[in-house]
Design a protein around this motif. Structure first.
Motif, short mmCIF file in Angstrom:
data_model
loop_
_atom_site.label_atom_id
_atom_site.label_comp_id
_atom_site.label_asym_id
_atom_site.label_seq_id
_atom_site.Cartn_x
_atom_site.Cartn_y
_atom_site.Cartn_z
N GLU A 71 0.86 -1.18 0.00
CA GLU A 71 0.00 0.00 0.00
C GLU A 71 0.89 1.23 0.00
O GLU A 71 2.06 1.16 0.39
CB GLU A 71 -0.90 0.02 1.23
CG GLU A 71 -2.07 -0.96 1.18
CD GLU A 71 -3.02 -0.74 2.34
OE1 GLU A 71 -4.11 -0.19 2.12
OE2 GLU A 71 -2.66 -1.13 3.47
N PRO A 72 0.37 2.38 -0.44
CA PRO A 72 1.16 3.61 -0.37
C PRO A 72 1.62 3.85 1.07
O PRO A 72 0.89 3.52 2.01
CB PRO A 72 0.18 4.69 -0.83
CG PRO A 72 -0.85 3.96 -1.64
CD PRO A 72 -0.96 2.61 -1.01
N PRO A 73 2.82 4.36 1.29
CA PRO A 73 3.73 4.94 0.29
C PRO A 73 4.70 3.94 -0.35
O PRO A 73 5.60 4.36 -1.07
CB PRO A 73 4.49 5.97 1.12
CG PRO A 73 4.59 5.34 2.47
CD PRO A 73 3.29 4.61 2.66
N HIS A 74 4.57 2.64 -0.08
CA HIS A 74 5.45 1.67 -0.71
C HIS A 74 5.08 1.50 -2.18
O HIS A 74 3.98 1.87 -2.61
CB HIS A 74 5.36 0.32 0.02
CG HIS A 74 5.72 0.40 1.47
ND1 HIS A 74 6.88 0.97 1.92
CD2 HIS A 74 5.05 -0.02 2.59
CE1 HIS A 74 6.93 0.90 3.24
NE2 HIS A 74 5.83 0.32 3.67
N PHE A 75 5.97 0.90 -2.93
CA PHE A 75 5.71 0.64 -4.34
C PHE A 75 4.98 -0.69 -4.48
O PHE A 75 5.05 -1.56 -3.61
CB PHE A 75 7.02 0.62 -5.13
CG PHE A 75 7.76 1.92 -5.09
CD1 PHE A 75 7.12 3.11 -5.40
CD2 PHE A 75 9.10 1.96 -4.73
CE1 PHE A 75 7.80 4.32 -5.36
CE2 PHE A 75 9.79 3.17 -4.69
CZ PHE A 75 9.14 4.34 -5.00
N PRO A 76 4.26 -0.89 -5.61
CA PRO A 76 3.47 -2.12 -5.78
C PRO A 76 4.32 -3.39 -5.72
O PRO A 76 5.44 -3.43 -6.24
CB PRO A 76 2.84 -1.93 -7.17
CG PRO A 76 2.78 -0.46 -7.36
CD PRO A 76 4.02 0.08 -6.70
#
Length: 429
Positions: A268-273
Motif C-alpha cells: 500500500e502507499p507509500p510503498h511501491f506495488p
C-alpha cells in the motif's frame, strides 16, 4: 465588284467573344463549398490548437506537481487520483482515510452483492495458509543482495490468512453452475472470461487497490479475500479469468472443477506495488442444480511442484520504473468447507421454529443422502481440458525430457527441447 470604294468601311471584323457569366446556382454552390472547406480547416486547426494547449497545460501541471511533491510524492498522488484529473475527491481519499483512522466502512460492495437470507442454507469455509518460503526465492541465494527490505515488507508480514473462517450462503455459489443447456462432461465454460488479448496488451502494474467486483466476480473476490484483503480476480497478463467444467452429474447434483488465475497486491502507499501471483487456484464444488445446497467445496494452490508463485515489484514511481522479478514456493494456500451447507432455520412439521442444538449444546446432526452419480469424468482429464482452455498451445503434447526421446524414436520424429525457469502451464514461469 467585290471591292470597297475609297472612304468606305467594310463590316467590322468579329473580335474575341465576351466571357459568359456563370449561372447563379453554380456560383452559390462554389461559394458554399469554399465556406465549408474554410470552416472545416478552421475547426481542425482549432482542435489541434486546443490539444496542443491541453498538452502544454498538462505538462506544466505535471512539472508543477513534481516540484511540489517530488517524484515519489507524485507517484503516491497518482495512485489515488483514479480519474487522473489532478484532484483527490473524498471517494479517492477513502483508502488513505481508512488506513490512517483504522476504520472500515459498515457496508461494502460484497455485502450489498451478497445479502443474507435467514431461510437459506449456509456453510462455513475455513482458510488454511502457510506463508511463502523466502529461501525458495532465487534472490535468497545471495542473501537478497540489492533488494530493499521495504520492498519485501508486504511479503514478510503476510504470515496468516486475513480471515480464518467465513460463513457463506449456498446460493452465493450459483456462479459455479454451468450455463443453461451446457451439461456435457469436461466441456469448459468461462465463469470470468478473459478481457485481454495480443491486441489489448496487459493491465497496469502501477495499482494498489482492486476494482469493485461485479456479477460472478463477487463470490471469487470474497473467497480470495480470506487470504489477503487485496485480491485481483483478473490478472494483469493473459491467461486471466476463471474456467470450469463438469466432472460428475446426478439427478440433482453437479460436481464442478474450476481453475482461477488471480493475484494479490501486497503493498500500500507509500510503498511501491508488489504483485503476488500464484500459479493457479484449482478446486471443486459439489452443489445442487438449483444452488440451494452445497455438499462440498475446496479451493487451493497446487503445491506438487518446486515453484508455484510469481512475484514482481516496482522500484520507482511510474509504469516504466525498474521492476524486480522472482519466483518461489508457498506450501499451503487453501479454502475448505467444514461440511455441507445446512439450514439456517429449522422448522418442524407444523412450521414452528425448533432449537438447532441438542440439550448438550451440540448442534443437531444432519444425515445427508448419498449422491448416486450417473456420469463421471476423471480429475486428470478434467484438469487437462481446463489447462487447454487457458493455454491453447497445450493441445500439443509436451513430454518430460526422457520420455520425449522414447516417443521421438518410436515415431521417427525430431525433438524440440525447451528449457524453462518454472512450469510451462501455470503462472510461475
Amino acid at each position: 465588284m467585290g471591292r470597297s470604294r475609297p472612304g468606305e468601311r467594310g463590316p467590322p471584323s468579329p473580335g474575341p467573344a465576351a466571357p459568359t457569366a456563370p449561372p447563379p446556382l453554380y456560383t452559390r454552390t462554389l461559394a458554399l463549398l469554399g465556406a465549408v472547406l474554410i470552416a472545416a480547416a478552421a475547426a481542425v486547426t482549432a482542435r489541434a490548437y486546443a490539444r496542443l494547449t491541453e498538452a502544454q497545460a498538462a505538462a506544466r501541471q505535471q512539472e508543477s506537481a513534481v516540484k511540489a511533491l517530488g517524484t515519489e510524492g507524485l507517484f503516491l498522488f497518482s495512485s489515488l487520483d483514479t480519474d487522473q484529473d489532478m484532484y483527490i475527491s473524498p471517494e479517492e481519499f477513502r483508502p488513505i482515510a481508512e488506513k490512517l483512522t483504522g476504520s472500515i466502512p459498515t457496508t461494502s460492495y460484497e455485502e450489498e452483492e451478497l445479502p443474507s437470507d435467514p431461510s437459506e442454507e449456509t456453510l462455513t469455509i475455513e482458510a488454511r495458509f502457510q506463508p511463502l518460503l523466502l529461501e525458495s526465492m532465487t534472490k535468497s541465494k545471495d542473501g537478497f543482495l540489492g533488494v530493499s527490505r521495504l520492498a519485501l515488507s508486504g511479503l514478510r508480514n503476510w504470515t496468516t490468512a486475513a480471515l480464518p473462517s467465513a460463513l457463506f450462503a449456498a446460493r452465493h455459489f450459483r456462479p459455479f453452475l454451468p450455463p443453461r443447456g451446457q451439461v456435457e462432461l469436461g466441456e469448459p465454460w468461462w465463469i470470468i472470461p478473459s478481457e485481454l488479448s495480443v491486441l489489448t496488451g496487459y493491465l497496469s502494474n502501477n495499482r494498489f487497490y482492486p476494482p469493485p467486483p461485479k456479477g460472478k466476480e463477487v463470490i471469487i473476490h470474497r473467497l480470495l479475500s480470506m487470504f489477503h484483503p487485496r485480491p485481483f480476480v483478473k490478472t494483469r497478463f493473459t491467461p486471466q479469468g476463471a474456467v470450469a467444467c463438469l466432472t460428475a452429474i446426478s439427478d440433482f447434483f453437479y460436481t464442478v472443477m474450476f481453475r482461477i488465475h488471480a493475484e494479490f497486491q501486497l503493498s500500500e502507499p507509500p510503498h511501491f506495488p508488489f504483485w503476488f501471483s500464484p500459479a493457479q487456484f484449482t478446486g471443486h464444488i459439489i452443489l445442487s442444480k438449483d444452488a440451494t445446497h452445497v455438499r462440498d467445496f475446496r479451493l487451493y494452490v497446487p503445491n506438487h511442484r518446486s515453484l508455484n508463485v510469481d512475484m514482481e515489484w516496482l522500484y520507482g514511481a511510474s509504469e516504466n520504473s525498474n521492476m524486480e522479478v522472482d519466483i518461489g514456493y508457498i506450501p499451503q494456500m487453501e479454502l475448505q468447507a467444514t461440511g455441507p451447507s445446512i439450514p439456517s432455520v429449522i422448522l418442524d412439521e407444523d412450521g414452528n421454529m425448533i432449537d438447532s442444538h441438542l440439550p448438550t449444546g451440540e448442534p443437531l446432526p444432519f444425515v445427508f443422502e448419498k449422491i448416486k452419480w450417473q456420469q463421471k469424468l476423471s480429475w486428470e482429464e478434467a484438469a487437462r481440458r481446463l489447462e487447454v482452455a487457458m493455454y491453447p498451445f497445450k493441445k500439443v503434447t509436451y513430454l518430460p525430457f526422457t520420455e520425449a526421446f522414447d516417443q521421438a524414436k518410436a515415431k521417427n520424429k525430431l525433438v524440440h527441447s525447451i528449457l524453462l525457469w518454472g512450469a510451462l502451464d501455470d503462472q510461475s514461469c
